[in-house]
Design a protein around this motif. Structure first.
Motif, PDB file in Angstrom:
ATOM      1  N   GLN A   1       0.832  -1.210   0.000  1.00 37.45           N
ATOM      2  CA  GLN A   1       0.000   0.000   0.000  1.00 37.45           C
ATOM      3  C   GLN A   1       0.865   1.258   0.000  1.00 37.45           C
ATOM      4  O   GLN A   1       1.863   1.362   0.718  1.00 37.45           O
TER       5      GLN A   1
ATOM      6  N   THR B   1      -7.242   2.161 -13.450  1.00 33.61           N
ATOM      7  CA  THR B   1      -8.094   1.864 -12.296  1.00 33.61           C
ATOM      8  C   THR B   1      -7.225   1.701 -11.064  1.00 33.61           C
ATOM      9  O   THR B   1      -6.278   0.904 -11.047  1.00 33.61           O
TER      10      THR B   1
ATOM     11  N   HIS C   1      -6.998   0.641  -7.181  1.00 34.05           N
ATOM     12  CA  HIS C   1      -7.652  -0.183  -6.166  1.00 34.05           C
ATOM     13  C   HIS C   1      -7.031   0.117  -4.809  1.00 34.05           C
ATOM     14  O   HIS C   1      -5.814  -0.037  -4.630  1.00 34.05           O
ATOM     15  N   GLY C   2      -7.881   0.516  -3.861  1.00 34.47           N
ATOM     16  CA  GLY C   2      -7.401   0.760  -2.512  1.00 34.47           C
ATOM     17  C   GLY C   2      -7.487  -0.492  -1.660  1.00 34.47           C
ATOM     18  O   GLY C   2      -8.300  -1.399  -1.930  1.00 34.47           O
TER      19      GLY C   2
ATOM     20  N   ASP D   1      -8.766  -0.680   1.082  1.00 31.93           N
ATOM     21  CA  ASP D   1     -10.069  -0.672   1.768  1.00 31.93           C
ATOM     22  C   ASP D   1     -11.203  -1.100   0.837  1.00 31.93           C
ATOM     23  O   ASP D   1     -12.374  -1.004   1.199  1.00 31.93           O
ATOM     24  N   GLY D   2     -10.846  -1.560  -0.366  1.00 25.65           N
ATOM     25  CA  GLY D   2     -11.863  -2.042  -1.294  1.00 25.65           C
ATOM     26  C   GLY D   2     -12.397  -0.993  -2.246  1.00 25.65           C
ATOM     27  O   GLY D   2     -13.211  -1.309  -3.117  1.00 25.65           O
ATOM     28  N   THR D   3     -11.950   0.251  -2.105  1.00 22.84           N
ATOM     29  CA  THR D   3     -12.410   1.291  -3.020  1.00 22.84           C
ATOM     30  C   THR D   3     -11.788   1.096  -4.400  1.00 22.84           C
ATOM     31  O   THR D   3     -10.743   0.469  -4.548  1.00 22.84           O
ATOM     32  N   CYS D   4     -12.462   1.660  -5.378  1.00 24.77           N
ATOM     33  CA  CYS D   4     -12.006   1.496  -6.767  1.00 24.77           C
ATOM     34  C   CYS D   4     -12.352   2.780  -7.533  1.00 24.77           C
ATOM     35  O   CYS D   4     -13.491   3.237  -7.510  1.00 24.77           O
ATOM     36  N   ASP D   5     -11.362   3.336  -8.209  1.00 24.98           N
ATOM     37  CA  ASP D   5     -11.572   4.580  -8.949  1.00 24.98           C
ATOM     38  C   ASP D   5     -10.943   4.438 -10.328  1.00 24.98           C
ATOM     39  O   ASP D   5      -9.775   4.060 -10.449  1.00 24.98           O
TER      40      ASP D   5
ATOM     41  N   ILE E   1      -3.273   3.199  -2.172  1.00 30.96           N
ATOM     42  CA  ILE E   1      -3.510   2.346  -3.340  1.00 30.96           C
ATOM     43  C   ILE E   1      -2.580   1.132  -3.275  1.00 30.96           C
ATOM     44  O   ILE E   1      -1.397   1.242  -2.938  1.00 30.96           O
TER      45      ILE E   1
END
Length: 569
Positions: free
Chosen positions: A460, A516, A518-519, A521-525, A545
């Motif tokens: 991370q 894309t 991916h964090g 913590d499950g976030t995705c942008d 990330i």
């Protein structure tokens, strides 16, 4: 331009003073010299030069010079850290010993004096305008053969230089046109232009030249005699066109004179003296300098000082390797503490200048000078101290900004080296090999097909980083300009014939891709890019990330997607 943009983008507050209404120097609409640089496959100059070229191809497919001017203007005028002062000539310098405090320039359009103070000054004027104002050491003319042991130099030193040219451009029309020369134009025939236009050889293909050989000034003072020389060059220009159009020796019935340059394009005048003077030997041996910050690759192209008035060959090409390195020590002054320079006025002998003077080489030197100026600000130091203490950092920044440095490889970040990279197709590890162009026998890009994804997994991120991608912009690209002639899209044409075809963005560049993030913590942008046409692409990615997916959706025409490098640093 390259010096100012490099300094500004790295973080320096920058003022660019230009004595003309447009930017680009000899490449602008006022002179229209086509940009040339290093010979050889895979040797095209990248960095800012490639950014300008690709922007122009995208925006200006018909290679209109006014649009080209606007591309260059935009790059400077809308750069947040640059104040642009056009139509302004620097006339005075304020000194404190060997240190420049300020310069003053008169702006003709506003009838205003501009007084500019700075920590670092970079003279990229070609004529070294700050040299007589500051006492900076400079040379002008040709060194004798024995001073540096240069076998292509004249036996004795003299004050002769290469000359200047007022270029012309022609355009092919659907029907015949008539040309009536002015009464004051020179008169030429096939015997008065030896080694230039030869009717037997050039009857059909005369328009493949840009008339560089219409040259004068090397026997006079290439600064102070410029106005007189301009008048003589206009007589030459209109007279040469009369010979082409009306002599019957050439197929020119359907061609018209489209443009004549009234501003002479110069090749040589004052050259600053730096900590190192680049010589013929430095060029010939490849320039393997420890402080290499740019490169050349044009042959040593030494024009006869008499120009069009000589009956001898107008130029002699002496061998030079491509590429050869150029050192940082040739772009800062030997005796003025805070003076950098770039372009045709760097610290070289006349013989070496015959290669280093071409514009693509000058542009890479400018990017190096601007980056060095920013490092001077960062460390509150002088240009000579960059050489002694920060040269590796300068080289690293230049390579990060996609400047190719021969004999060097760009080092991937420790974060990227520790990451896991998954990608279909060929070996994805090649993305980290540090070579961002192909070599004669080695391919250095990862190749896949549209729809493939490069996945990067790592620990991370604890802080924000930069994602950097280098796509394949086809460094050997050429395009047809009509008939059987080709031009390197670098970036403008000379004469326009009826078969001229608009240029297009290199088909190898990835046009659409998604990034894309991916964090943990499950976030995705997802950031979607639908119309990329540049080789170098960067974005900031936030902390937190752990996975980056780069989905390569499509190209500008190629059936494969090709990526030289991916890094996170």
């Amino acid at each position: 331009m390259c010096a100012a943009i490099a300094a500004a983008r790295n973080g320096s507050k920058t003022v660019l003073i230009q004595d003309r209404p447009v930017l680009g120097g000899n490449a602008s609409s006022e002179v229209r010299m086509w940009i040339r640089g290093s010979h050889g496959e895979n040797n095209r100059e990248t960095g800012l030069l490639e950014e300008f070229a690709l922007e122009n191809i995208y925006r200006n497919p018909t290679l209109n010079f006014s649009i080209w001017d606007s591309v260059l203007y935009e790059k400077v005028r809308f750069e947040p850290n640059i104040d642009l002062i056009l139509n302004c000539s620097v006339c005075e310098a304020e000194m404190d010993g060997n240190h420049i405090i300020a310069v003053s320039g008169w702006q003709t359009t506003t009838q205003t004096w501009h007084y500019v103070t700075a920590d670092i000054f970079a003279d990229c004027s070609g004529d070294s305008v700050l040299a007589p104002l500051t006492g900076a050491e400079f040379r002008m003319g040709r060194e004798g053969r024995d001073e540096f042991g240069e076998d292509i130099a004249p036996a004795e030193s003299d004050n002769r230089t290469m000359g200047m040219s007022c270029l012309i451009q022609a355009r092919e029309t659907p029907g015949k046109s008539i040309y009536t020369p002015p009464v004051w134009a020179n008169r030429y025939d096939k015997d008065s232009l030896p080694f230039r236009l030869i009717p037997e050889r050039d009857r059909k293909n005369w328009h493949d030249t840009n008339f560089w050989w219409m040259e004068l000034g090397g026997m006079q003072d290439s600064i102070h005699d410029t106005e007189e020389l301009r008048d003589q060059l206009l007589k030459v220009a209109f007279g040469v066109w009369d010979f082409i159009k009306n002599s019957g020796c050439f197929e020119a019935d359907n061609w018209e004179l489209d443009w004549v340059g009234f501003l002479p394009g110069k090749r040589e005048s004052r050259r600053y003296v730096g900590a190192h003077i680049v010589t013929q030997h430095d060029v010939r041996t490849g320039g393997h300098f420890d402080d290499l910050i740019a490169y050349g690759g044009w042959k040593m192209d030494d024009h006869h000082p008499a120009g069009i008035e000589t009956s001898e060959q107008p130029t002699i090409f002496h061998p030079a390797p491509a590429p050869f390195g150029l050192p940082y020590r040739c772009i800062y002054s030997k005796n003025i503490d805070n003076l950098l320079f770039a372009g045709r006025n760097i610290s070289t002998t006349h013989s070496a200048l015959s290669s280093t003077r071409v514009m693509a080489t000058c542009g890479t030197l400018g990017q190096a000078a601007g980056t060095a100026a920013w490092l001077c600000k960062k460390y509150r130091t002088l240009p000579r101290d960059i050489y002694s203490s920060h040269i590796r950092e300068l080289q690293t920044i230049l390579m990060d900004d996609d400047c190719y440095l021969p004999f060097h490889k760009r080092e991937a970040s420790s974060l990227m080296k520790a990451a896991t990279i998954h990608a279909p197709g060929s070996n994805p590890e090649i993305l980290l090999d540090g070579m961002e162009r192909n070599e004669a026998e080695h391919c250095h890009f990862w190749s896949g097909k549209p729809g493939d994804t490069i996945k990067i997994s790592f620990e991370q991120l604890t802080q924000s980083k930069t994602l950097r991608i280098v796509f394949d912009s086809d460094l050997n690209r050429e395009c047809y300009s009509g008939h059987d002639s080709k031009i390197r899209t670098y970036p403008m044409a000379c004469n326009i014939d009826a078969g001229f075809m608009p240029v297009s963005v290199p088909g190898t560049i990835v046009r659409q891709f998604d990034v894309t993030l991916h964090g943990e913590d499950g976030t995705c942008d997802t950031i979607r890019v639908d119309n990329n046409y540049q080789r170098l692409w960067k974005m900031e990615i936030p902390a937190g990330i752990s996975v980056v997916d780069i989905a390569l959706k499509g190209t500008w025409g190629s059936k494969s997607v090709q990526v030289y490098s991916v890094d996170i640093y």
